[in-house]
Design an enzyme around this catalytic site. Sequence first.
Site, PDB file in Angstrom:
ATOM      1  N   TYR A   1      38.958 209.427   3.505  1.00 48.18           N
ATOM      2  CA  TYR A   1      38.195 210.599   3.072  1.00 48.18           C
ATOM      3  C   TYR A   1      36.760 210.518   3.594  1.00 48.18           C
ATOM      4  CZ  TYR A   1      36.258 214.127  -0.117  1.00 48.18           C
ATOM      5  OH  TYR A   1      35.625 215.226  -0.646  1.00 48.18           O
TER       6      TYR A   1
ATOM      7  N   SER B   1      30.797 216.186   2.282  1.00 48.73           N
ATOM      8  CA  SER B   1      30.677 215.368   1.073  1.00 48.73           C
ATOM      9  C   SER B   1      29.501 214.416   1.243  1.00 48.73           C
ATOM     10  CB  SER B   1      31.957 214.563   0.837  1.00 48.73           C
ATOM     11  OG  SER B   1      31.778 213.618  -0.205  1.00 48.73           O
TER      12      SER B   1
END
Length: 254
Positions: free
Chosen positions: A157, A144
């Site tokens: 995350y 990401s």
Amino acid sequence: MESFDLSGRVAVVTGGNGGIGLGIAKGLARAGAHVAIVGRDSGKNETAVAELNTSGWHADAVTADISQPEDCRRAIDEVHQRHARVDILVNNAGVSVRRAPQDYTLDDWRKVMDTNLTAAFLLSQACYPHFLASGGGKIINIGSIVSQFGSPFSAAYAASKGGLLQLTKSLCCAWAKDNIQVNAVLPGWINTDLSRSARATFPELNDRVLARTPAGRWGEPEDFEGVAVFLASPASAFINGAGIFLDGGYTTVG
């Protein structure tokens, strides 16, 4: 082109029953690979497999919860037992818990880390002997852009995706000698169930993303087909340990 042909290869795609994972599965299947979807929802798995096979491609599924270490090993063993080989691993499955870091519980933290980072390590480890037996292999980790940024409401995350990028580099250093290429794709804002829930929570998010993204749109799962085929194919034989942004230019904006 022959260098992008995946005929005869077996590709495992975790979380391949929807979103980015299904986009990747379609690309790999279109290029000739047999795709084995690994997901914990058997109904979604069956729907995705039917969609791929109806298109004339080749797919099956293993129902497994990769947050459980024993399921990681079992899933790879089951794919190998069915097809006698594993050539490509796509570590795509991921979860997020959105809240301020002071409000996280240890269970929240572990849930994200176990699924996003530990599972990727265990699945890669389980594939390693099969890659050795066939003379090489490919691992594609779906990271990401938050591996590069802080994230006030997604600390676990962001930490897991930062760790996944470093795992990518470390596995490259360890396994390149075995003809195993390990690379990461770093998505920006992609139109998936996960991002739609984020937009529901933060209504201003859509306009903020569009304003910063030079491409002027959100990414779509099908945007992953090309990069997945490239990284899974002989065409990328000398690319190893890389993190490739797939974000419409989002991270280029200061």
